[in-house]
Design an enzyme around this catalytic site. Structure first.
Site, PDB file in Angstrom:
ATOM      1  N   THR A 126       0.823  -1.207   0.000  1.00  0.00           N
ATOM      2  CA  THR A 126       0.000   0.000   0.000  1.00  0.00           C
ATOM      3  C   THR A 126       0.862   1.263   0.000  1.00  0.00           C
ATOM      4  OG1 THR A 126      -1.692  -1.163   1.264  1.00  0.00           O
ATOM      5  CG2 THR A 126      -1.843   1.230   1.197  1.00  0.00           C
ATOM      6  N   ARG A 154     -11.625 -10.442  -3.299  1.00  0.00           N
ATOM      7  CA  ARG A 154     -11.444  -9.658  -2.077  1.00  0.00           C
ATOM      8  C   ARG A 154     -11.207  -8.188  -2.401  1.00  0.00           C
ATOM      9  NH1 ARG A 154      -6.738  -6.591   0.194  1.00  0.00           N
ATOM     10  NH2 ARG A 154      -6.984  -6.659   2.469  1.00  0.00           N
ATOM     11  N   VAL A 155     -11.864  -7.304  -1.643  1.00  0.00           N
ATOM     12  CA  VAL A 155     -11.618  -5.865  -1.700  1.00  0.00           C
ATOM     13  C   VAL A 155     -11.133  -5.427  -0.320  1.00  0.00           C
ATOM     14  CG1 VAL A 155     -12.641  -3.577  -1.998  1.00  0.00           C
ATOM     15  CG2 VAL A 155     -13.345  -5.465  -3.486  1.00  0.00           C
ATOM     16  N   GLY A 156      -9.991  -4.794  -0.281  1.00  0.00           N
ATOM     17  CA  GLY A 156      -9.445  -4.323   0.978  1.00  0.00           C
ATOM     18  C   GLY A 156      -9.852  -2.899   1.279  1.00  0.00           C
ATOM     19  N   THR A 177      -1.966   2.193   6.218  1.00  0.00           N
ATOM     20  CA  THR A 177      -1.448   0.990   5.588  1.00  0.00           C
ATOM     21  C   THR A 177      -1.454  -0.133   6.607  1.00  0.00           C
ATOM     22  OG1 THR A 177       0.420   0.034   4.366  1.00  0.00           O
ATOM     23  CG2 THR A 177       0.954   1.509   6.177  1.00  0.00           C
ATOM     24  N   GLY A 178      -1.466  -1.364   6.131  1.00  0.00           N
ATOM     25  CA  GLY A 178      -1.466  -2.502   7.051  1.00  0.00           C
ATOM     26  C   GLY A 178      -2.536  -3.516   6.697  1.00  0.00           C
ATOM     27  N   ASP A 179      -3.065  -4.168   7.705  1.00  0.00           N
ATOM     28  CA  ASP A 179      -4.072  -5.215   7.519  1.00  0.00           C
ATOM     29  C   ASP A 179      -5.419  -4.572   7.221  1.00  0.00           C
ATOM     30  OD1 ASP A 179      -5.774  -7.382   7.606  1.00  0.00           O
ATOM     31  OD2 ASP A 179      -4.832  -8.286   9.351  1.00  0.00           O
TER      32      ASP A 179
END
Length: 261
Positions: A126, A154-156, A177-179
């Protein structure tokens, strides 16, 4: 996201077009929608002049995918399922007569499965950026390929306004940014901006947003950076050491800031 008008452009699950961030901006500029997804997003981007359709696989990504397949498609983001073979298709365990009518011990005790092996500094990409122009207008943008070995479709949090980024000329902006699967449940960047609106300094606003997530998911990995409309900036993180960079008219080069968890 345009912090002056609060307009947002986003694309998700888009394939065959390299410049996702440009496609998102075209959505904002040339449609009255906020988000386009899937193959229709790709078709829109190409119709607006972006190159494509393009094979985006690289030798590196193909090698990584091959090693993952040889490792029985582990790790992955499935849970409470059993594979028909080593790499699926997957079926819910209850549908296979397993654990029928029984809550898992982890769920009944409120224990949240660790995700540190799934999302970390080396398996996602990201990039989130904030810009403040000479007139004081604020804009943000986020671009990502998403988590490595994600489930197709999947959509983050990348295209979700308020999660990966948020901007308001009256207050400032935030990037994250991250999980993303965890972070989007808390809209941390919206939280950061709203905290600053209430008078909280960027450093405290960033720490507060991260702490809200960590209380529920102590094993998550993520970070946010916050910047006020006056250019005061700070970051906060959990589960890793986070770095962000800043460039201003007062500096000769980019300055990198390190944030410890």
């Amino acid at each position: 996201m345009n912090g002056a008008t609060m307009e947002v452009g986003a694309v998700a699950a888009m394939r065959y077009v390299k410049d996702g961030i440009k496609a998102a901006r075209l959505v904002m500029q040339h449609t009255k929608h906020t988000m386009l997804v899937g193959d229709r997003a790709s078709a829109f981007a190409i119709s607006m002049g972006l190159p494509g359709p393009t094979n985006l696989s690289s030798s590196e990504s193909m090698e990584k995918w091959t090693r993952w397949k040889e490792n029985h498609c582990q790790p992955n983001f499935w849970k409470n399922v059993a594979p028909v073979d080593s790499c699926g298709p997957y079926q819910p365990k209850d549908n296979m007569g397993l654990n029928k009518g029984i809550c898992s011990e982890a769920n009944s005790m409120g224990i949240i499965e660790s995700r540190t092996s799934l999302v970390g500094p080396h398996n996602h990409d990201t990039i989130s950026m904030v810009v403040i122009d000479k007139m004081g207008h604020v804009a943000v943008g986020t671009s990502t390929n998403g988590a490595t070995f994600k489930i197709p479709g999947r959509v983050g949090d990348g295209p979700i306004a308020g999660s990966s980024a948020y901007a308001d000329d009256e207050v400032g902006a935030c990037g994250a940014t991250g999980d993303g699967d965890i972070m989007m449940r808390f809209l941390p960047c919206y939280q950061v901006v709203e905290s600053m609106r209430q008078g909280m300094e960027p450093k405290l606003a960033a720490k507060d947003a991260i702490a809200r997530i960590a209380r529920k998911y102590p094993d998550f990995m993520g970070a946010v950076f916050a910047i006020s409309k006056n250019g005061v900036h700070a970051g906060a993180c959990h589960g890793w050491t986070f770095q962000y960079s800043v460039r201003s008219p007062d500096t000769d080069d980019v300055k990198v800031f390190m944030v410890l968890p």
